[in-house]
Design an enzyme around this catalytic site. Sequence first.
Site, PDB file in Angstrom:
ATOM      1  N   ASP A  93      -6.697  -2.959  -7.350  1.00 24.85           N
ATOM      2  CA  ASP A  93      -7.423  -3.539  -6.214  1.00 24.85           C
ATOM      3  C   ASP A  93      -7.677  -5.001  -6.532  1.00 24.85           C
ATOM      4  O   ASP A  93      -7.822  -5.372  -7.712  1.00 24.85           O
ATOM      5  CB  ASP A  93      -8.744  -2.811  -5.975  1.00 24.85           C
ATOM      6  CG  ASP A  93      -9.407  -3.251  -4.671  1.00 24.85           C
ATOM      7  OD1 ASP A  93      -9.148  -2.610  -3.630  1.00 24.85           O
ATOM      8  OD2 ASP A  93     -10.159  -4.248  -4.679  1.00 24.85           O
ATOM      9  N   ARG A 145      -3.126   5.990   0.096  1.00 20.23           N
ATOM     10  CA  ARG A 145      -3.817   6.948   0.946  1.00 20.23           C
ATOM     11  C   ARG A 145      -2.936   7.820   1.814  1.00 20.23           C
ATOM     12  O   ARG A 145      -3.339   8.898   2.229  1.00 20.23           O
ATOM     13  CB  ARG A 145      -4.805   6.181   1.834  1.00 20.23           C
ATOM     14  CG  ARG A 145      -5.849   5.437   1.038  1.00 20.23           C
ATOM     15  CD  ARG A 145      -6.633   4.471   1.901  1.00 20.23           C
ATOM     16  NE  ARG A 145      -5.808   3.369   2.392  1.00 20.23           N
ATOM     17  CZ  ARG A 145      -6.248   2.405   3.183  1.00 20.23           C
ATOM     18  NH1 ARG A 145      -7.504   2.423   3.601  1.00 20.23           N
ATOM     19  NH2 ARG A 145      -5.448   1.437   3.577  1.00 20.23           N
ATOM     20  N   TYR A 189     -14.837 -12.575  -0.179  1.00 15.39           N
ATOM     21  CA  TYR A 189     -15.617 -11.394  -0.554  1.00 15.39           C
ATOM     22  C   TYR A 189     -16.883 -11.789  -1.306  1.00 15.39           C
ATOM     23  O   TYR A 189     -17.971 -11.258  -1.059  1.00 15.39           O
ATOM     24  CB  TYR A 189     -14.780 -10.455  -1.429  1.00 15.39           C
ATOM     25  CG  TYR A 189     -13.881  -9.529  -0.658  1.00 15.39           C
ATOM     26  CD1 TYR A 189     -14.408  -8.509   0.138  1.00 15.39           C
ATOM     27  CD2 TYR A 189     -12.494  -9.662  -0.717  1.00 15.39           C
ATOM     28  CE1 TYR A 189     -13.576  -7.651   0.846  1.00 15.39           C
ATOM     29  CE2 TYR A 189     -11.656  -8.808  -0.016  1.00 15.39           C
ATOM     30  CZ  TYR A 189     -12.198  -7.808   0.758  1.00 15.39           C
ATOM     31  OH  TYR A 189     -11.387  -6.966   1.469  1.00 15.39           O
ATOM     32  N   ARG A 244      -6.477  11.646  -6.996  1.00 17.88           N
ATOM     33  CA  ARG A 244      -7.672  10.798  -6.944  1.00 17.88           C
ATOM     34  C   ARG A 244      -8.943  11.598  -6.671  1.00 17.88           C
ATOM     35  O   ARG A 244     -10.053  11.049  -6.762  1.00 17.88           O
ATOM     36  CB  ARG A 244      -7.523   9.772  -5.814  1.00 17.88           C
ATOM     37  CG  ARG A 244      -6.920   8.427  -6.146  1.00 17.88           C
ATOM     38  CD  ARG A 244      -7.875   7.421  -6.785  1.00 17.88           C
ATOM     39  NE  ARG A 244      -9.229   7.425  -6.287  1.00 17.88           N
ATOM     40  CZ  ARG A 244      -9.641   6.774  -5.213  1.00 17.88           C
ATOM     41  NH1 ARG A 244      -8.809   6.067  -4.486  1.00 17.88           N
ATOM     42  NH2 ARG A 244     -10.910   6.831  -4.845  1.00 17.88           N
ATOM     43  N   ARG A 255       0.820  -1.219   0.000  1.00 16.70           N
ATOM     44  CA  ARG A 255       0.000   0.000   0.000  1.00 16.70           C
ATOM     45  C   ARG A 255       0.853   1.267   0.000  1.00 16.70           C
ATOM     46  O   ARG A 255       0.432   2.305   0.491  1.00 16.70           O
ATOM     47  CB  ARG A 255      -0.963   0.026   1.189  1.00 16.70           C
ATOM     48  CG  ARG A 255      -2.045  -1.042   1.127  1.00 16.70           C
ATOM     49  CD  ARG A 255      -3.080  -0.850   2.219  1.00 16.70           C
ATOM     50  NE  ARG A 255      -4.035  -1.947   2.226  1.00 16.70           N
ATOM     51  CZ  ARG A 255      -4.637  -2.399   3.329  1.00 16.70           C
ATOM     52  NH1 ARG A 255      -4.374  -1.849   4.492  1.00 16.70           N
ATOM     53  NH2 ARG A 255      -5.487  -3.392   3.257  1.00 16.70           N
TER      54      ARG A 255
END
Length: 355
Positions: free
Chosen positions: A87, A42, A162, A51, A38
Amino acid sequence: MTVNDQATGQQPAATYDSAFLKACRREAVPHTPVWFMRQAGRSLPEYRKVREGTAMLESCMRPDLVTEITLQPVRRHGVDAAIYFSDIVVPLKAIGVDLDIKPGVGPVVERPIRTRADLAQLRDLTPDDVSYVTEAIGMLTGELGATPLIGFAGAPFTLASYLVEGGPSRNHEHTKALMYGDPQLWADLLDRLAEITSAFLKVQIEAGASAVQLFDSWVGALAPSDYRRSIMPASRKVFDAVASYGVPRIHFGVGTGELLGLLGEAGADVVGVDWRVPLDEAARRVGPGKALQGNLDPAVLFAPREAVEAKTDEVLAAAAGLEGHVFNLGHGVLPSMDPDALTRLVEYVHTRTAR
């Protein structure tokens, strides 16, 4: 890199001698290579800016954005490898599964898979389904030069979780109920996901990725016997499918201390280790013939610089006898982490391990 280069297992000269790929191959390195899960995302203000106003899945399908976001941590931190910005649900979206990534929640699936009829949602993935991946990786490898690019995908178990749960889950009750209650349907589901994942990784490798990582984020929820019986065949199928390309294959999951040997046995060349098991003990569990990746606790980065360096020294000391070591966090970069702390950490590891 051309398709023929990868198909015959030949890495391009530009990245072949990189510290990252040498460590993955358990060869001598000029310094311990560093990258962060990651790292593209973020925690970086430049990421949030680029973004702004763009949904997560849309940003994964725009080669210009993918290229810029993937390059940002390489520019800022001086890491030894880039990881492709995407992702794990992208290949599922690409084949038509009705899902979205909800801010603050994660991937949410409109029609969870609970019956054999539900498997119809999962058709084969073709390169045309993800042509934006091929385009973005072509752009990236041109920009990265000697810095390797890591491709990645979600492992069959985590993707299945998921799909069966319909979204993130704490206890995986629907997933385990299906795995225990209808083992044939479960095996068929994971086998189909292994095919999709293999195809997705092949696209990335053939476009120019120098290594791949299989993320099994949730597999730590399983006992070793369940992993061996119900998960390993699908994970092994993925690793076997890309073996002929000759690129390093990394396997990582969270909370997998009891599964480390099995993660390697599934076919990985490099086993990722979270922060719960010291690297010397992880090496004992994994056994010879594998490099290890990890494993500083991400939360350590919020401590003062002296504490970060002390904990980093502990990781490096535990890694001293390894056949190959790629320094990483024990999980992903946290959203509120100070980017400067990551930059300092890269420099510190490089300096401390320079040979």
